[in-house]
Design a protein around this motif. Structure first.
Motif, PDB file in Angstrom:
ATOM      1  N   UNK A   1       1.003  -1.136  -0.325  1.00 10.41           N
ATOM      2  CA  UNK A   1      -0.269  -0.016   0.263  1.00 10.41           C
ATOM      3  C   UNK A   1       0.862   1.016  -0.545  1.00 10.41           C
ATOM      4  N   UNK A   2       1.961   1.398   0.657  1.00 14.73           N
ATOM      5  CA  UNK A   2       2.777   2.164   0.375  1.00 14.73           C
ATOM      6  C   UNK A   2       2.668   2.625  -1.320  1.00 14.73           C
ATOM      7  N   UNK A   3       3.426   1.093  -1.327  1.00 16.41           N
ATOM      8  CA  UNK A   3       3.586   1.325  -3.486  1.00 16.41           C
ATOM      9  C   UNK A   3       2.779   1.985  -4.027  1.00 16.41           C
ATOM     10  N   UNK A   4       1.330   2.326  -3.693  1.00 17.27           N
ATOM     11  CA  UNK A   4       0.416   2.354  -4.030  1.00 17.27           C
ATOM     12  C   UNK A   4       0.103   4.019  -3.960  1.00 17.27           C
ATOM     13  N   UNK A   5       0.124   4.406  -3.044  1.00 14.72           N
ATOM     14  CA  UNK A   5       0.111   5.932  -2.163  1.00 14.72           C
ATOM     15  C   UNK A   5       1.380   6.568  -2.663  1.00 14.72           C
ATOM     16  N   UNK A   6       2.807   5.714  -3.257  1.00 15.79           N
ATOM     17  CA  UNK A   6       4.046   6.873  -3.557  1.00 15.79           C
ATOM     18  C   UNK A   6       3.822   6.375  -5.196  1.00 15.79           C
ATOM     19  N   UNK A   7       3.365   5.773  -5.549  1.00 15.92           N
ATOM     20  CA  UNK A   7       2.757   5.611  -7.046  1.00 15.92           C
ATOM     21  C   UNK A   7       1.873   6.828  -7.482  1.00 15.92           C
TER      22      UNK A   7
END
Length: 378
Positions: free
Chosen positions: A169-175
């Motif tokens: 979910x960090x990846x989704x936010x940072x993407x």
């Protein structure tokens, strides 16, 4: 000379994290570790919820979280936010639209649970709402509600599964170019929570929200939280905390501050050092401390008070406190000010006298602080 230069064993090297904001409260970086709690009122009971938020804030809460389970709660949130003295985090589960509504209602932060918020497109919509309305976000991983594919992969909730959920979910936010977020990986099991937090602390520079979830009743939950959170804080992990108790949210705030105070990470109000009492006590220590805790709740100035029943440890403890009282013989005890013997007083007059001494010392500390700030501003 700093305290740590004198007593280096007291030093805690905090993990370096980037800083975000939950409304006016800075989280991470060099900001003080903030204390949170959560209301347990029905959110649509607007007046009851506001009153609970205000009581929590008066007890020292920096941030308060409120559950938003339905549209009625989203509508109520706008009025609650308007009257809250502290930033409000909207707790979102299952219904991603509640997150969008909460952002529109003025929440300072949106907490989403990766295990039940839905697919990536829904998360992106929540991110867009957060960005549009100046909200930060918390990715709140919980061992009790991990995604099915992670439970299938690992067989059970484990640190690796919790960290993987968080990083997904960090990846989704940072993407989506969203970096105003903090992360939590909570479990009711102290070992599981500690291992998950250690793992995520190494994997990201995001601020970390600490909690031992569903810790239990006041006594058992306090002990479990002190062990779990204390261990992590001592190792430098944690930028904001919530103690989860089956109790009044005000008690959560008090316990949270006591944990931070015991580690020298936050200082607020009177830190009472008292003995458990024994046959040597010159007065009723337990009853005296119970009364003083309530009588001194209004003091917000950081200071220390020792209440010791006899002269075995009393004088030594008093050396280290702003105000002290040590029991003696013939119904009298010794009052210490700034670590030095000052005067004797009858034990049956001590409570009112100690309250007066503490209030006077608090006023002196505040006056000195104001003078110092005024001088620095010139």
């Amino acid at each position: 000379m700093s305290l740590h230069a004198v007593r280096p064993w007291c030093h805690i090297e905090r993990r370096k994290s980037r800083q975000i904001h939950v409304g006016s409260v800075a989280v991470g970086g060099a900001a003080p570790i903030s204390v949170q709690t959560m209301t347990n009122t029905v959110t649509t009971d607007i007046r009851g919820t506001i009153e609970q938020v205000q009581r929590a804030a008066e007890a020292g809460a920096d941030i308060v979280r409120i559950s938003i389970p339905d549209e009625g709660s989203s509508r109520a949130l706008k009025e609650i936010v308007a009257e809250s003295p502290v930033p409000i985090v909207a707790d979102i589960h299952f219904h991603y639209k509640r997150g969008i509504e909460a952002a529109e209602a003025g929440a300072a932060c949106l907490r989403i649970n990766p295990g039940n918020i839905g697919d990536e497109q829904r998360v992106r919509e929540v991110i867009a709402a957060a960005r549009d309305h100046g909200c930060s976000m918390r990715i709140g991983v919980n061992a009790g509600s991990l995604e099915k594919h992670l439970l299938d992969k690992y067989g059970e909730p484990c640190p690796e599964a919790m960290v993987e959920s968080a990083l997904d979910h960090i990846r989704i936010l940072e993407d989506n170019d969203f970096f105003e977020f903090k992360i939590s990986v909570k479990a009711s099991d102290v070992f599981l929570a500690a291992a998950a937090y250690q793992g995520i602390a190494e994997a990201t520079d995001a601020p970390i929200h600490l909690g031992i979830t569903e810790a239990g009743g006041f006594v058992s939950g306090t002990i479990k939280s002190a062990i779990g959170l204390g261990n992590l804080l001592w190792s430098g992990i944690g930028d904001t905390i919530r103690v989860s108790l089956s109790a009044d949210p005000v008690e959560e705030v008090k316990v949270g501050f006591e944990i931070l105070k015991s580690l020298g990470l936050r200082h607020r109000g009177v830190n009472i050092i008292s003995c458990p009492s024994c046959a040597r006590q010159g007065f009723d220590v337990i009853k005296t401390v119970e009364v003083l805790e309530k009588r001194l709740e209004h003091i917000k100035t950081p200071m220390s008070l020792s209440i010791i029943g006899c002269v075995v440890n009393g004088p030594g403890e008093a050396l280290m406190t702003d105000v002290g009282f040590t029991g003696g013989g013939a119904g009298h005890g010794m009052v210490y000010l700034a670590g030095k013997q000052d005067h004797r007083i009858a034990s049956d007059q001590m409570i009112e006298h100690i309250v007066e001494q503490v209030e006077r010392k608090a006023a002196e500390i505040e006056a000195a602080r104001a003078a110092s700030e005024a001088e620095a501003a010139e």
